[in-house]
Design a protein around this motif. Sequence first.
Motif, PDB file in Angstrom:
ATOM      1  N   ALA A   1       0.826  -1.351  -0.054  1.00  9.69           N
ATOM      2  CA  ALA A   1      -0.010  -0.097  -0.097  1.00  9.69           C
ATOM      3  C   ALA A   1       0.838   1.181  -0.102  1.00  9.69           C
ATOM      4  O   ALA A   1       0.451   2.283  -0.755  1.00  9.69           O
ATOM      5  CB  ALA A   1      -1.116  -0.202   1.273  1.00  9.69           C
ATOM      6  N   ILE A   2       2.015   0.985   0.729  1.00  7.91           N
ATOM      7  CA  ILE A   2       2.903   2.486   0.831  1.00  7.91           C
ATOM      8  C   ILE A   2       3.471   2.708  -0.443  1.00  7.91           C
ATOM      9  O   ILE A   2       3.364   3.865  -0.973  1.00  7.91           O
ATOM     10  CB  ILE A   2       3.800   2.096   1.822  1.00  7.91           C
ATOM     11  CG1 ILE A   2       3.276   2.275   3.381  1.00  7.91           C
ATOM     12  CG2 ILE A   2       4.950   3.122   1.841  1.00  7.91           C
ATOM     13  CD1 ILE A   2       4.422   1.651   4.224  1.00  7.91           C
TER      14      ILE A   2
ATOM     15  N   GLY B   1       0.754   3.872  -2.940  1.00  5.85           N
ATOM     16  CA  GLY B   1       0.275   4.805  -2.827  1.00  5.85           C
ATOM     17  C   GLY B   1       1.123   6.177  -3.101  1.00  5.85           C
ATOM     18  O   GLY B   1       0.990   7.157  -3.673  1.00  5.85           O
TER      19      GLY B   1
ATOM     20  N   GLU C   1      -6.327   3.356  -6.089  1.00  5.78           N
ATOM     21  CA  GLU C   1      -5.265   4.352  -5.853  1.00  5.78           C
ATOM     22  C   GLU C   1      -5.470   5.102  -4.560  1.00  5.78           C
ATOM     23  O   GLU C   1      -4.518   5.265  -3.662  1.00  5.78           O
ATOM     24  CB  GLU C   1      -5.038   5.206  -7.033  1.00  5.78           C
ATOM     25  CG  GLU C   1      -4.279   4.634  -8.104  1.00  5.78           C
ATOM     26  CD  GLU C   1      -4.157   5.874  -9.341  1.00  5.78           C
ATOM     27  OE1 GLU C   1      -3.263   5.841  -9.793  1.00  5.78           O
ATOM     28  OE2 GLU C   1      -5.201   6.541  -9.419  1.00  5.78           O
TER      29      GLU C   1
ATOM     30  N   ALA D   1      -5.044   2.918  -1.587  1.00  8.64           N
ATOM     31  CA  ALA D   1      -3.481   2.556  -1.324  1.00  8.64           C
ATOM     32  C   ALA D   1      -3.022   3.902  -0.637  1.00  8.64           C
ATOM     33  O   ALA D   1      -2.328   3.672   0.303  1.00  8.64           O
ATOM     34  CB  ALA D   1      -3.028   2.418  -2.529  1.00  8.64           C
ATOM     35  N   ILE D   2      -3.244   4.766  -1.355  1.00 11.42           N
ATOM     36  CA  ILE D   2      -2.747   6.289  -0.374  1.00 11.42           C
ATOM     37  C   ILE D   2      -3.353   6.102   0.919  1.00 11.42           C
ATOM     38  O   ILE D   2      -2.469   6.469   1.940  1.00 11.42           O
ATOM     39  CB  ILE D   2      -3.126   7.523  -1.248  1.00 11.42           C
ATOM     40  CG1 ILE D   2      -2.795   7.417  -2.662  1.00 11.42           C
ATOM     41  CG2 ILE D   2      -3.042   8.777  -0.317  1.00 11.42           C
ATOM     42  CD1 ILE D   2      -3.105   8.603  -3.392  1.00 11.42           C
ATOM     43  N   MET D   3      -4.394   6.007   1.305  1.00 10.91           N
ATOM     44  CA  MET D   3      -4.929   6.154   2.697  1.00 10.91           C
ATOM     45  C   MET D   3      -4.304   5.300   3.506  1.00 10.91           C
ATOM     46  O   MET D   3      -3.990   5.597   4.490  1.00 10.91           O
ATOM     47  CB  MET D   3      -6.550   5.941   2.508  1.00 10.91           C
ATOM     48  CG  MET D   3      -7.018   7.179   1.901  1.00 10.91           C
ATOM     49  SD  MET D   3      -6.376   8.848   2.675  1.00 10.91           S
ATOM     50  CE  MET D   3      -7.454  10.154   1.916  1.00 10.91           C
ATOM     51  N   SER D   4      -4.234   3.764   2.968  1.00 13.56           N
ATOM     52  CA  SER D   4      -3.868   2.673   4.083  1.00 13.56           C
ATOM     53  C   SER D   4      -2.154   2.996   4.051  1.00 13.56           C
ATOM     54  O   SER D   4      -1.830   2.825   5.236  1.00 13.56           O
ATOM     55  CB  SER D   4      -4.163   1.519   3.745  1.00 13.56           C
ATOM     56  OG  SER D   4      -4.188   1.349   2.259  1.00 13.56           O
ATOM     57  N   GLY D   5      -1.674   3.498   2.980  1.00 13.83           N
ATOM     58  CA  GLY D   5      -0.128   3.425   3.214  1.00 13.83           C
ATOM     59  C   GLY D   5       0.188   4.558   3.976  1.00 13.83           C
ATOM     60  O   GLY D   5       0.956   4.610   4.874  1.00 13.83           O
ATOM     61  N   VAL D   6      -0.512   5.694   4.084  1.00 13.09           N
ATOM     62  CA  VAL D   6      -0.323   6.905   4.940  1.00 13.09           C
ATOM     63  C   VAL D   6      -0.519   6.336   6.417  1.00 13.09           C
ATOM     64  O   VAL D   6       0.263   6.667   7.469  1.00 13.09           O
ATOM     65  CB  VAL D   6      -1.195   8.108   4.617  1.00 13.09           C
ATOM     66  CG1 VAL D   6      -1.117   9.051   5.753  1.00 13.09           C
ATOM     67  CG2 VAL D   6      -0.621   8.485   3.231  1.00 13.09           C
ATOM     68  N   ALA D   7      -1.821   5.944   6.407  1.00 16.80           N
ATOM     69  CA  ALA D   7      -2.010   5.317   8.016  1.00 16.80           C
ATOM     70  C   ALA D   7      -0.992   4.398   8.592  1.00 16.80           C
ATOM     71  O   ALA D   7      -0.622   4.428   9.618  1.00 16.80           O
ATOM     72  CB  ALA D   7      -3.423   4.728   7.850  1.00 16.80           C
TER      73      ALA D   7
END
Lengths: 145, 145
Positions: free
Chosen positions: A130-131, A134, B127, B130-136
């Motif tokens: 995901a990182i 993302g 996408e 992915a951004i949201m879970s990556g950042v989290a």
Amino acid sequence: MDILELESFLPYRLYRLADAVSREFSKVYKDRHGLTRPEWRTLSGLGQRGTMTATELGEQSAMHKTKVSRAVAELERRRWLMRTADENDRRVEHLTLTKTGLAAYREMVPLAKAFERELLAKFGVDERAAIMSGVAALEMALEGK
Amino acid sequence: MDILELESFLPYRLYRLADAVSREFSKVYKDRHGLTRPEWRTLSGLGQRGTMTATELGEQSAMHKTKVSRAVAELERRRWLMRTADENDRRVEHLTLTKTGLAAYREMVPLAKAFERELLAKFGVDERAAIMSGVAALEMALEGK
DNA sequence: CCAAACTGGTTTCATTTGTAACCATTGAAA
DNA sequence: TTTCAATGGTTACAAATGAAACCAGTTTGG
């Protein structure tokens, strides 16, 4: 009444993250050699590519020309890099690391890689995925604009 | 020989992203009211929570106490916020937005939200996920340390 | 009680940064 | 050619930042 939750606001979250990671990583090059971030990026860029002009450096590492200029000046003062004039265009200078600069670079690379590895080691496979996607998505969006 | 590819190095990528987004967003509060980032965060924090001490502000918005101190001083100078002494502990000050400050906040909120919405609009569902879970995930990792 | 350690917040000073002006050189246009 | 716009890079100046010292005021332990 309409409020904004700062903790969930993407620009804030990104900045906070980058700041934390960058701050932590800066210890590596600051403690070791007393480098600033622009100096580290310059070292890193030249180590990676061999020879670059100041403009190219700025493009590669997303730094304003004044940052590049100052970083180059400092690395030159330390005799970590050398400038050589361009044959055809006398405004341009080609920058290369000296032996000393290259040695410092070679010493830093494993530390940088270790830092990244340890950072990523904190995640599971899917989190890591995901990182990566993302970040890639954000990059795409910001470049294509 | 072992090299590091700066463009793929996570700390660099994060910083670059945050810098680009933040720079873009800063236009919103800079152009509109001539605020700095710490000032914007202070305004935002107080607008969101109503009343806070300087220390709380620093915790909420990840700013060093000197930044908070200066931002508060400036907003006070503009008469956008007021300090009131704490009854029990005379070191502490409770900060609240004035009518003017609140008006500015109310004006900024929709702009901030629009900015975020437009940013996210550039992505597809997955996408964005992915951004949201990556950042989290990154946040989790960095806080729990 | 009282000294010592601690905490909320401000200030000072040195360093870093950004903007804009600048110098030298080059390229393009007239 | 001569002139004018553009480009590579540096410099000057003002503003933003971080570290450490600082000044209350508060708590703690003897």
